[in-house]
Design an enzyme around this catalytic site. Sequence first.
Site, PDB file in Angstrom:
ATOM      1  N   ARG A   1     -11.953  22.699 -40.770  1.00  0.00           N
ATOM      2  CA  ARG A   1     -12.130  21.486 -39.956  1.00  0.00           C
ATOM      3  C   ARG A   1     -12.046  21.767 -38.467  1.00  0.00           C
ATOM      4  NH1 ARG A   1      -9.842  18.717 -43.439  1.00  0.00           N
ATOM      5  NH2 ARG A   1      -9.588  20.618 -44.605  1.00  0.00           N
ATOM      6  N   THR A   2     -11.045  22.526 -38.046  1.00  0.00           N
ATOM      7  CA  THR A   2     -10.932  22.783 -36.607  1.00  0.00           C
ATOM      8  C   THR A   2     -12.085  23.657 -36.151  1.00  0.00           C
ATOM      9  OG1 THR A   2      -8.539  22.616 -36.809  1.00  0.00           O
ATOM     10  CG2 THR A   2      -9.372  23.615 -34.799  1.00  0.00           C
TER      11      THR A   2
ATOM     12  N   LYS B   1     -11.402  50.056 -37.768  1.00  0.00           N
ATOM     13  CA  LYS B   1     -11.429  51.433 -37.256  1.00  0.00           C
ATOM     14  C   LYS B   1     -10.191  51.732 -36.423  1.00  0.00           C
ATOM     15  CE  LYS B   1     -16.475  51.372 -36.713  1.00  0.00           C
ATOM     16  NZ  LYS B   1     -17.517  51.370 -35.672  1.00  0.00           N
TER      17      LYS B   1
ATOM     18  N   ARG C   1      -8.111  30.967 -33.065  1.00  0.00           N
ATOM     19  CA  ARG C   1      -7.007  30.589 -33.960  1.00  0.00           C
ATOM     20  C   ARG C   1      -6.439  31.884 -34.504  1.00  0.00           C
ATOM     21  NH1 ARG C   1      -6.570  26.135 -38.624  1.00  0.00           N
ATOM     22  NH2 ARG C   1      -6.395  24.908 -36.737  1.00  0.00           N
TER      23      ARG C   1
ATOM     24  N   HIS D   1      -0.521  23.878 -31.371  1.00  0.00           N
ATOM     25  CA  HIS D   1      -1.896  23.496 -31.701  1.00  0.00           C
ATOM     26  C   HIS D   1      -2.286  22.445 -30.653  1.00  0.00           C
ATOM     27  CE1 HIS D   1      -5.502  22.793 -33.778  1.00  0.00           C
ATOM     28  NE2 HIS D   1      -5.074  22.677 -35.019  1.00  0.00           N
TER      29      HIS D   1
HETATM   30  C1  NCD Z   1      -3.366  21.868 -39.154  1.00  0.00           C
HETATM   31  C2  NCD Z   1      -3.107  23.290 -38.728  1.00  0.00           C
HETATM   32  O1  NCD Z   1      -3.948  24.163 -38.927  1.00  0.00           O
HETATM   33  O2  NCD Z   1      -2.034  23.495 -38.167  1.00  0.00           O
HETATM   34  N1  NCD Z   1      -4.697  21.675 -39.506  1.00  0.00           N
HETATM   35  C3  NCD Z   1      -5.579  21.338 -38.513  1.00  0.00           C
HETATM   36  O3  NCD Z   1      -5.869  22.100 -37.636  1.00  0.00           O
HETATM   37  N2  NCD Z   1      -6.037  20.093 -38.539  1.00  0.00           N
HETATM   38  C4  NCD Z   1      -2.423  21.321 -40.118  1.00  0.00           C
HETATM   39  C5  NCD Z   1      -2.178  22.035 -41.398  1.00  0.00           C
HETATM   40  O4  NCD Z   1      -2.787  23.059 -41.689  1.00  0.00           O
HETATM   41  O5  NCD Z   1      -1.346  21.524 -42.140  1.00  0.00           O
END
Ligand code: NCD
Length: 336
Positions: free
Chosen positions: A63-64, A92, A113, A146
């Site tokens: 989703r993100t 490598k 991420r 986040h």
């Molecule tokens: C969250 C995350 O990745 O921290 N998800 C997201 O980015 N919407 C929450 C989760 O994974 O529970």
Amino acid sequence: MAESNHIYHCINVQQFSRAFLEELSDLADKIRAIAKTKAGMEYLGSTLNHKRAMLYFVQPSTRTFLSFYSACQVLGIKCAEVRDPKTSSEVKGESEEDTVRTFSSYFDLIIMRHPRANFAEKIANLLDETARPVPVINAGSGKDQHPTQALLDIYTLRRSFAHRDGIDHKSIAFVGDLKRGRTVRSLAGLLTRFEGVKQYFVAPPEFQIGQDILDYLDEQGAEYEIVEDFESVIPKVDAIYMTRLQDEWDAVDNTNAVIDIDKYSFQERHLSLLKADGVILHPLPRRKEIAVEVDKDPRAGYWRQVRNGMWIRVALIAKIFRRAENILQYYLTNNL
Ligand code: NCD
């Protein structure tokens, strides 16, 4: 005016002021209005079509990832991605720092991420020292932060309380695995930018929010309460923020105690306890923390949250590349 709250890297929520949050939310609203027509979408798609972004997502995400991907597309930015470090030269023996530094030569924006808490910050600092620095957006760093989720949560709360004088003086309950849920850690910090907000942290003691966050709230003079009983909190709050058990960290944390988190779930019967103008949020993905029967209630705000997420990310990227003025101008010129 508009470009005064300038942002370059987006690393943690401490960097956001109230003025920045208000400006970004206003900008997202205007972008949405512009995006309603084909001409508007064409305009937005031309604003940054000379830019390229790298999405470096080496922790599970759909989703993100897609939210950022679509946000870039709205602005015409071309995207490339690395999602599995096994396919890069890291196999490598290259350090991740070198890998990301290499990408930065090809791209104008890095969105990342990563499972390590300070990695995005480290890369931002590293790139600042190079001949061709580029902005870095933290799309989730370990169990720590986040920030863009917190931006979309603030945007959603602001829209939810638009007819009730906004977020000031509202109360919110965070429920679930608050210890390892980075979305809660980020949003709790950001809510201190608003007046008289009361936060309730509702979890079993083993999953309570970290002391570092409480210290930050104390420093900011924010009001909060630590609570174990979920049901008693529901009638008191304007917003409920549910989260899932973050058990992917169990092995890392050595958490093997069997903790009953099932009672920290929002069931259909809880709807009658919630204020008539309350809102239920969840960063998703959900498991059983919110019963599917709750989805049809107008106070279920989590699907709106997802939509808001893409638009606030469009606004954020536009701000990073200093296009806010330009977009506002288009908005005014077209009488939107
Ligand atoms: C969250 C995350 O990745 O921290 N998800 C997201 O980015 N919407 C929450 C989760 O994974 O529970």
